[in-house]
Design a protein around this motif. Structure first.
Motif, short mmCIF file in Angstrom:
data_model
loop_
_atom_site.label_atom_id
_atom_site.label_comp_id
_atom_site.label_asym_id
_atom_site.label_seq_id
_atom_site.Cartn_x
_atom_site.Cartn_y
_atom_site.Cartn_z
N LYS A 147 0.84 -1.21 0.00
CA LYS A 147 0.00 0.00 0.00
C LYS A 147 0.87 1.26 0.00
O LYS A 147 0.61 2.19 -0.74
N ALA A 148 1.93 1.26 0.86
CA ALA A 148 2.74 2.47 0.99
C ALA A 148 3.56 2.74 -0.27
O ALA A 148 3.65 3.88 -0.72
N GLU A 149 4.13 1.68 -0.86
CA GLU A 149 5.06 1.91 -1.96
C GLU A 149 4.42 1.83 -3.34
O GLU A 149 4.91 2.42 -4.29
N LEU A 150 3.32 1.07 -3.46
CA LEU A 150 2.73 0.90 -4.79
C LEU A 150 1.35 1.53 -4.91
O LEU A 150 0.90 1.84 -6.02
N GLY A 151 0.67 1.68 -3.79
CA GLY A 151 -0.62 2.37 -3.79
C GLY A 151 -1.76 1.66 -4.49
O GLY A 151 -2.80 2.25 -4.74
N VAL A 152 -1.57 0.38 -4.83
CA VAL A 152 -2.65 -0.33 -5.53
C VAL A 152 -3.68 -0.88 -4.55
O VAL A 152 -3.39 -1.03 -3.35
N ALA A 153 -4.86 -1.19 -5.05
CA ALA A 153 -5.87 -1.85 -4.21
C ALA A 153 -5.46 -3.31 -4.01
O ALA A 153 -4.93 -3.94 -4.93
N ALA B 26 -4.08 -3.29 8.30
CA ALA B 26 -2.81 -3.11 7.57
C ALA B 26 -3.03 -2.43 6.22
O ALA B 26 -2.08 -1.94 5.62
N GLY B 27 -4.28 -2.44 5.75
CA GLY B 27 -4.56 -1.70 4.52
C GLY B 27 -5.19 -2.52 3.40
O GLY B 27 -5.47 -1.97 2.32
N ALA B 28 -5.41 -3.83 3.61
CA ALA B 28 -6.05 -4.61 2.55
C ALA B 28 -7.47 -4.08 2.34
O ALA B 28 -8.13 -3.68 3.29
N ASP B 29 -7.91 -4.06 1.08
CA ASP B 29 -9.19 -3.43 0.77
C ASP B 29 -10.33 -4.43 0.67
O ASP B 29 -11.46 -4.14 1.04
N ARG B 30 -10.02 -5.60 0.08
CA ARG B 30 -11.10 -6.53 -0.27
C ARG B 30 -10.70 -7.95 0.08
O ARG B 30 -9.50 -8.26 0.19
N TYR B 31 -11.71 -8.81 0.19
CA TYR B 31 -11.43 -10.21 0.50
C TYR B 31 -12.39 -11.09 -0.31
O TYR B 31 -13.59 -10.82 -0.37
N LEU B 32 -11.81 -12.11 -0.92
CA LEU B 32 -12.61 -13.06 -1.70
C LEU B 32 -12.66 -14.40 -0.98
O LEU B 32 -11.62 -15.00 -0.71
N LEU B 33 -13.85 -14.83 -0.67
CA LEU B 33 -14.02 -16.14 -0.03
C LEU B 33 -15.33 -16.73 -0.55
O LEU B 33 -16.42 -16.33 -0.12
N GLN C 204 -14.44 -4.87 1.64
CA GLN C 204 -15.35 -5.09 0.52
C GLN C 204 -15.31 -6.61 0.31
O GLN C 204 -14.23 -7.19 0.23
N VAL C 205 -16.47 -7.23 0.26
CA VAL C 205 -16.50 -8.68 0.31
C VAL C 205 -16.93 -9.30 -1.02
O VAL C 205 -17.93 -8.89 -1.62
N GLY C 206 -16.16 -10.29 -1.43
CA GLY C 206 -16.51 -11.06 -2.62
C GLY C 206 -16.75 -12.50 -2.23
O GLY C 206 -16.04 -13.07 -1.41
N GLY D 269 -15.30 -4.65 -27.68
CA GLY D 269 -15.85 -3.29 -27.75
C GLY D 269 -15.89 -2.57 -26.42
O GLY D 269 -16.71 -1.67 -26.22
N ARG D 270 -15.01 -2.95 -25.49
CA ARG D 270 -15.03 -2.31 -24.18
C ARG D 270 -13.70 -1.58 -23.94
O ARG D 270 -12.76 -1.70 -24.72
N THR D 271 -13.66 -0.86 -22.81
CA THR D 271 -12.45 -0.10 -22.48
C THR D 271 -11.83 -0.67 -21.20
O THR D 271 -12.51 -1.33 -20.41
N VAL D 272 -10.54 -0.39 -21.00
CA VAL D 272 -9.87 -0.83 -19.78
C VAL D 272 -10.03 0.26 -18.73
O VAL D 272 -9.75 1.43 -19.00
N ALA D 273 -10.48 -0.12 -17.54
CA ALA D 273 -10.70 0.87 -16.48
C ALA D 273 -9.38 1.49 -16.04
O ALA D 273 -8.36 0.81 -16.02
N ILE D 274 -9.42 2.76 -15.68
CA ILE D 274 -8.18 3.40 -15.24
C ILE D 274 -8.16 3.62 -13.73
O ILE D 274 -7.17 4.04 -13.17
N ASP D 275 -9.25 3.29 -13.06
CA ASP D 275 -9.28 3.46 -11.60
C ASP D 275 -9.11 2.09 -10.92
O ASP D 275 -9.00 1.07 -11.59
N ALA D 276 -9.09 2.11 -9.57
CA ALA D 276 -8.83 0.87 -8.83
C ALA D 276 -10.03 -0.08 -8.81
O ALA D 276 -9.90 -1.24 -8.43
N GLY D 277 -11.19 0.39 -9.20
CA GLY D 277 -12.35 -0.50 -9.28
C GLY D 277 -12.87 -0.94 -7.93
O GLY D 277 -13.12 -2.12 -7.70
N HIS D 278 -13.05 0.02 -7.02
CA HIS D 278 -13.60 -0.33 -5.70
C HIS D 278 -15.07 -0.71 -5.81
O HIS D 278 -15.67 -0.61 -6.88
N SER D 279 -15.65 -1.09 -4.68
CA SER D 279 -17.05 -1.47 -4.65
C SER D 279 -17.92 -0.37 -5.25
O SER D 279 -17.64 0.81 -5.08
#
Ligand code: SAH
Ligand code: SF4
Length: 332
Positions: free
Chosen positions: A110-116, A135-142, A177-179, A315-325
């Protein structure tokens, strides 16, 4: 959709019309952007014995590996450099990684790369989930895998539906954010069960749905069972999009395994996320939940290019944001 409509859609409705309706709902509620999440499979060590999975502890054919936290960080940095705004860290379930070490890794990413960061590391205690969130994790898949308790116990002998649900509630309570989701076409699964699964997904008010077809793994007790059909997988996907509307749904690698065009078809049937594998190539063959995963030998950078092309081809575009909930944040 009521239960009868769902059952009809899963069994007899015209597939093209169903997918077109799901595609319309997807466009209206989540737009045209496709989110790319880089998947790092950082360890195949697993203490559980799920009947469907190639990483189950009884499978002695697997050479087990555990990437060190510096190595995981280096993979994450490489993926972030390619343009990924969001990473998924997945592994078998093993106590080999101390939660403290994982928390330190999450903080560093999170500190060095800033990704979700999405974690997919199985059943843990509420305290461990809380520490990882802090610690900064955003989402969890279970995935809950199936809403049928009887089927769950057969397929996942060292857990229970109740334990899985307790984990999902704990994850929500500590702020993830739960998956969650299912495998379609599990041996013993009926369409009625899939309808129940979809109701459970609604009840859990999920932010993301992780789901894909069951694929028989020759190194498991389910080796002689047939794979799920793409038809049923697409129908299930389309119904989930139509009833759940503003959730993230990936076109999973497993869909690309049962049909070379599987992921493109999924993107046209309601999916809005792709999770390409960015695990170092050397480990990929050792992380086979199911056989014949595509891209086993592909370098992560090739994968990124391939994926962008795939997104444009439908025919779609690639998202430029982190794609949060996409759901409104819960009130404090
Ligand atoms: N150990 C963690 C995460 C890794 S498994 C956990 O179990 O939650 C991730 C997902 O892979 C599982 O939830 C399951 O739905 C899927 N999976 C496992 N074996 C599979 C198979 N044979 N076919 C299709 N999907 C499979
Ligand atoms: Fe382990 Fe997850 Fe596979 Fe079950 S599904 S054996 S917990 S990696």
């Amino acid at each position: 959709m009521n239960r009868d409509d769902i059952l009809k859609s899963l069994m007899t409705a015209d597939l093209a019309a169903l997918c077109a309706e799901a595609d319309r709902v997807r466009r209206e509620h989540v737009g045209d952007a496709v989110h790319l999440r880089g998947l790092i499979e950082f360890s195949n060590a697993c203490g559980r014995d799920c009947l469907y999975c190639g990483l189950r502890r009884s499978n002695r054919e697997v050479v087990r590996y555990r990437m060190g936290t510096d190595e995981i960080f280096a993979s994450a940095a490489f993926a972030a450099g390619l343009g990924f705004k969001s990473l998924v860290l997945q592994s078998g379930e093993s106590a080999q990684y101390e939660t403290d070490a994982l928390c330190a890794l999450v903080r560093r990413i999170k500190a060095e790369l800033g990704v979700a960061i999405t974690l997919s590391i199985g059943e843990k205690t509420r305290e461990e989930y809380a520490a990882l969130k802090k610690a900064g994790a955003d989402r969890y898949l279970l995935r809950f895998e199936t809403s049928s308790d009887v089927l769950f116990r057969k397929l996942k002998p060292d857990s229970s539906q109740a334990e899985r649900m307790a984990c999902l509630h704990a994850l929500r309570e500590v702020g993830f954010q739960v998956g969650s989701g299912i495998m379609v076409g599990l041996p013993g699964q009926t369409v009625e069960m899939i309808a129940d699964d979809i109701f459970l997904m609604q009840e859990l008010d999920l932010d993301m749905i992780g789901f894909g077809p069951f694929i028989a793994n020759p190194e498991t007790p389910l080796k002689d069972q047939g794979n799920a059909s793409l038809d049923l997988t697409l129908r299930t996907l389309a119904v989930i999009r139509i009833v759940m509307k503003n959730v993230h749904i990936p076109a999973t690698t497993a869909m690309g395994t049962i049909d070379p065009e599987g992921r493109q078809k999924a993107l046209r049937a309601g999916a809005n996320v792709l999770m390409p594998n960015v695990t170092p190539t050397v480990y990929r063959e050792m992380y086979q939940l199911y056989p014949n995963k595509p891209g086993l030998k592909q370098a992560p950078s090739d994968t990124f290019e391939t994926l962008v092309k795939l997104v444009h081809s439908v025919g779609r575009t690639v998202a430029i944001d982190a794609g949060h909930s996409l759901k409104p944040a819960p009130s404090p």
